[in-house]
Design a protein around this motif. Structure first.
Motif, PDB file in Angstrom:
ATOM      1  N   ASN A 202       0.816  -1.215   0.000  1.00 33.67           N
ATOM      2  CA  ASN A 202       0.000   0.000   0.000  1.00 33.67           C
ATOM      3  C   ASN A 202       0.848   1.263   0.000  1.00 33.67           C
ATOM      4  N   VAL A 203       2.105   1.171  -0.429  1.00 28.24           N
ATOM      5  CA  VAL A 203       2.985   2.339  -0.514  1.00 28.24           C
ATOM      6  C   VAL A 203       3.466   2.493  -1.951  1.00 28.24           C
ATOM      7  N   GLY A 204       3.222   3.686  -2.524  1.00 29.09           N
ATOM      8  CA  GLY A 204       3.651   3.985  -3.884  1.00 29.09           C
ATOM      9  C   GLY A 204       4.117   5.418  -3.985  1.00 29.09           C
ATOM     10  N   LEU A 205       4.167   5.914  -5.209  1.00 30.68           N
ATOM     11  CA  LEU A 205       4.745   7.221  -5.486  1.00 30.68           C
ATOM     12  C   LEU A 205       3.697   8.267  -5.820  1.00 30.68           C
ATOM     13  N   CYS A 206       3.912   9.461  -5.317  1.00 28.20           N
ATOM     14  CA  CYS A 206       3.274  10.672  -5.833  1.00 28.20           C
ATOM     15  C   CYS A 206       4.355  11.395  -6.622  1.00 28.20           C
ATOM     16  N   LEU A 207       4.288  11.315  -7.943  1.00 28.58           N
ATOM     17  CA  LEU A 207       5.249  12.008  -8.789  1.00 28.58           C
ATOM     18  C   LEU A 207       4.735  13.397  -9.141  1.00 28.58           C
ATOM     19  N   ASP A 208       5.643  14.294  -9.502  1.00 32.75           N
ATOM     20  CA  ASP A 208       5.290  15.700  -9.668  1.00 32.75           C
ATOM     21  C   ASP A 208       6.195  16.304 -10.732  1.00 32.75           C
ATOM     22  N   THR A 209       5.602  16.947 -11.726  1.00 33.38           N
ATOM     23  CA  THR A 209       6.402  17.515 -12.810  1.00 33.38           C
ATOM     24  C   THR A 209       7.337  18.603 -12.296  1.00 33.38           C
ATOM     25  N   PHE A 210       6.856  19.467 -11.404  1.00 36.30           N
ATOM     26  CA  PHE A 210       7.724  20.521 -10.874  1.00 36.30           C
ATOM     27  C   PHE A 210       8.836  19.945 -10.018  1.00 36.30           C
ATOM     28  N   GLN A 211       8.487  19.049  -9.110  1.00 35.95           N
ATOM     29  CA  GLN A 211       9.504  18.520  -8.203  1.00 35.95           C
ATOM     30  C   GLN A 211      10.613  17.809  -8.967  1.00 35.95           C
ATOM     31  N   THR A 212      10.261  17.168 -10.086  1.00 38.51           N
ATOM     32  CA  THR A 212      11.262  16.469 -10.883  1.00 38.51           C
ATOM     33  C   THR A 212      12.080  17.449 -11.715  1.00 38.51           C
ATOM     34  N   ALA A 213      11.406  18.249 -12.538  1.00 37.30           N
ATOM     35  CA  ALA A 213      12.136  19.191 -13.393  1.00 37.30           C
ATOM     36  C   ALA A 213      12.815  20.284 -12.573  1.00 37.30           C
ATOM     37  N   GLY A 214      12.148  20.729 -11.510  1.00 35.48           N
ATOM     38  CA  GLY A 214      12.715  21.782 -10.685  1.00 35.48           C
ATOM     39  C   GLY A 214      13.898  21.341  -9.865  1.00 35.48           C
ATOM     40  N   GLY A 215      14.022  20.038  -9.629  1.00 34.97           N
ATOM     41  CA  GLY A 215      15.156  19.523  -8.882  1.00 34.97           C
ATOM     42  C   GLY A 215      16.300  19.067  -9.755  1.00 34.97           C
ATOM     43  N   GLU A 216      15.980  18.488 -10.926  1.00 31.40           N
ATOM     44  CA  GLU A 216      17.017  17.884 -11.758  1.00 31.40           C
ATOM     45  C   GLU A 216      17.420  18.753 -12.947  1.00 31.40           C
ATOM     46  N   TYR A 217      16.654  19.815 -13.223  1.00 29.82           N
ATOM     47  CA  TYR A 217      16.942  20.660 -14.380  1.00 29.82           C
ATOM     48  C   TYR A 217      17.009  22.139 -14.008  1.00 29.82           C
ATOM     49  N   GLY A 218      16.102  22.583 -13.153  1.00 31.49           N
ATOM     50  CA  GLY A 218      16.028  23.992 -12.806  1.00 31.49           C
ATOM     51  C   GLY A 218      16.757  24.334 -11.521  1.00 31.49           C
ATOM     52  N   ASP A 219      17.111  25.617 -11.381  1.00 34.21           N
ATOM     53  CA  ASP A 219      17.754  26.130 -10.176  1.00 34.21           C
ATOM     54  C   ASP A 219      17.403  27.602 -10.049  1.00 34.21           C
ATOM     55  N   PRO A 220      16.571  27.971  -9.076  1.00 37.31           N
ATOM     56  CA  PRO A 220      16.111  29.365  -8.989  1.00 37.31           C
ATOM     57  C   PRO A 220      17.185  30.329  -8.505  1.00 37.31           C
ATOM     58  N   THR A 221      18.349  29.828  -8.126  1.00 29.81           N
ATOM     59  CA  THR A 221      19.401  30.714  -7.610  1.00 29.81           C
ATOM     60  C   THR A 221      20.358  31.173  -8.703  1.00 29.81           C
ATOM     61  N   THR A 222      20.175  30.703  -9.951  1.00 28.91           N
ATOM     62  CA  THR A 222      21.093  31.078 -11.030  1.00 28.91           C
ATOM     63  C   THR A 222      20.425  32.073 -11.986  1.00 28.91           C
ATOM     64  N   ASP A 223      21.248  32.767 -12.754  1.00 30.56           N
ATOM     65  CA  ASP A 223      20.717  33.733 -13.718  1.00 30.56           C
ATOM     66  C   ASP A 223      19.883  33.054 -14.796  1.00 30.56           C
ATOM     67  N   SER A 224      20.273  31.863 -15.204  1.00 33.28           N
ATOM     68  CA  SER A 224      19.558  31.159 -16.264  1.00 33.28           C
ATOM     69  C   SER A 224      18.310  30.453 -15.764  1.00 33.28           C
ATOM     70  N   GLY A 225      18.225  30.254 -14.442  1.00 36.53           N
ATOM     71  CA  GLY A 225      17.141  29.451 -13.893  1.00 36.53           C
ATOM     72  C   GLY A 225      17.395  27.967 -14.007  1.00 36.53           C
ATOM     73  N   LEU A 226      18.570  27.601 -14.538  1.00 37.07           N
ATOM     74  CA  LEU A 226      18.933  26.197 -14.731  1.00 37.07           C
ATOM     75  C   LEU A 226      20.124  25.834 -13.857  1.00 37.07           C
ATOM     76  N   ILE A 227      20.291  24.552 -13.610  1.00 44.18           N
ATOM     77  CA  ILE A 227      21.492  24.064 -12.948  1.00 44.18           C
ATOM     78  C   ILE A 227      22.687  24.413 -13.835  1.00 44.18           C
ATOM     79  N   GLU A 228      23.715  25.022 -13.259  1.00 45.46           N
ATOM     80  CA  GLU A 228      24.827  25.520 -14.058  1.00 45.46           C
ATOM     81  C   GLU A 228      26.158  24.857 -13.732  1.00 45.46           C
ATOM     82  N   ASP A 229      26.124  23.723 -13.006  1.00 46.00           N
ATOM     83  CA  ASP A 229      27.393  23.069 -12.684  1.00 46.00           C
ATOM     84  C   ASP A 229      27.908  22.202 -13.825  1.00 46.00           C
ATOM     85  N   VAL A 230      27.101  22.055 -14.886  1.00 46.31           N
ATOM     86  CA  VAL A 230      27.518  21.324 -16.084  1.00 46.31           C
ATOM     87  C   VAL A 230      27.047  22.112 -17.301  1.00 46.31           C
ATOM     88  N   PRO A 231      27.641  21.897 -18.478  1.00 43.72           N
ATOM     89  CA  PRO A 231      27.146  22.548 -19.694  1.00 43.72           C
ATOM     90  C   PRO A 231      25.682  22.186 -19.950  1.00 43.72           C
TER      91      PRO A 231
END
Length: 356
Positions: A202-231
């Motif tokens: 009885n345990v599964g996932l609540c997936l979320d488009t923001f939580q996924t993209a906002g964690g693995e692609y976006g970064d609100p602390t950068t000028d681009s709004g994207l993670i900038e530690d890699v090209p």
């Protein structure tokens, strides 16, 4: 745990009609005067068939009914209010798909007052679920408010097993969600590894488009709004590879819902520090999340596509926190807003299918 046979059936627009659409009650209303009955009426008229019921909405509606503030731990009055909300939902032909957000539950030290409170809250929320007629509880991956909460995997798993077993006695389920600012499970794979270790049916996932993209692609602390530690090309490749892994490895029966929202790119980077107990991504989540195609910039269709590729055909739910591009508030009429949300949800589904 992948099952290649799940990918043989093509995704079509007709198959998307099997997907039920919900709307989070906390995701509509632009002023204090917008009441829960008005919210439910707007959501129903827009064509959604269910809501995620937000605990703050229960407290607000109960306070209006009782004529005084209701404390979160006053479960006698909260449960009475829940009964009235069930009547409102019935009158609007809405079901309560899930109760949310159950936060900061797992990881408190054994014997601590905080842990006792967490399990007492669990008992209270389970009674609310029974009264409103839902079998699903959303649990967010702990955002540690102090150094008292452990990030020990064994402790977290143990607490979630205990909660799952409480829910199982009532034929209820636990939907575990990664919050992209979480101290121990910010990404989908983190919560999936925990769910596998919890190992309860009885345990599964609540997936979320923001939580996924906002964690693995976006970064609100950068000028681009994207993670900038890699090209940027590397970032895109890494992000798509993560979603391909999701599509291959998560069985559809272990996904309970997909929450849908986008994010505004802040006009200036959010300061990289904790403010009011919230880290940057938490503040971004709280105020800068519009519905799809309404000013956001994250690659969220890719998340929906990956979820559909697992074979999942369950709930898609609009969960947005739209305080405008500056995060300072946004005024709107609820009925047109809810209708736009339905139109954009249908567009999102079509976009996910066209990309497959």
């Amino acid at each position: 745990m992948g099952n290649p046979s799940r990918f043989t059936a093509p995704l079509t627009f007709d198959s998307s009609h099997k997907i039920s659409l919900a709307y989070a009650s906390c995701s509509i209303g632009s002023s204090h005067s917008d009441t829960l009955p008005q919210k439910l009426e707007a959501i129903s008229k827009a064509g959604f068939s269910a809501i995620e019921l937000s605990f703050p909405d229960i407290l607000d509606y109960g306070s209006r009914l009782q004529g005084h503030h209701i404390a979160p731990e006053n479960f006698a009055e909260v449960i009475t209010t829940a009964g009235e909300i069930r009547k409102l939902c019935d009158a609007n032909s809405l079901k309560v798909m899930m109760l949310q957000p159950f936060a900061n539950f797992e990881g408190w030290p054994i014997g601590s007052i905080e842990r006792q409170d967490a399990f007492a809250r669990a008992d209270g929320w389970i009674e609310i679920m029974h009264v409103v007629g839902t079998d699903l509880l959303q649990v967010g991956s702990t955002d540690s408010p102090s150094n008292k909460i452990t990030t020990s995997r064994s402790n977290i798993v143990s607490d979630l097993r205990a909660l799952a077993d409480k829910l199982a006695k009532r034929n209820m389920r636990l939907a575990y969600e990664n919050w992209c600012w979480s101290t121990h499970a910010p990404n989908w794979k983190d919560v999936w590894e925990i769910v596998k270790e919890v190992n309860r049916p009885n345990v599964g996932l609540c997936l979320d488009t923001f939580q996924t993209a906002g964690g693995e692609y976006g970064d609100p602390t950068t000028d681009s709004g994207l993670i900038e530690d890699v090209p940027q090309e590397t970032l895109k490749h890494r992000y798509l590879a993560s979603l391909e892994e999701l599509a291959r490895s998560v069985p559809p029966g272990k996904i309970y819902l997909l929450q849908v929202s986008d994010a505004y790119k802040p006009s200036k980077p959010i300061e990289d520090k904790t403010v009011g107990g919230l880290r940057p991504r938490a503040r971004w989540s709280h105020d800068f999340r519009p519905m799809p195609y309404d000013g956001g910039f994250l690659p969220i269709e890719e998340v929906g596509r990956a979820v559909l590729k697992t074979g999942f055909r369950g709930w898609f739910s609009m969960e947005i926190f739209d305080n405008g591009p500056e995060g300072k508030g946004k005024k709107y009429e609820m009925e047109p807003f809810a209708k736009q949300a339905m139109d954009n949800m249908q567009r999102f589904l079509q976009g996910c299918l066209e990309s497959c």
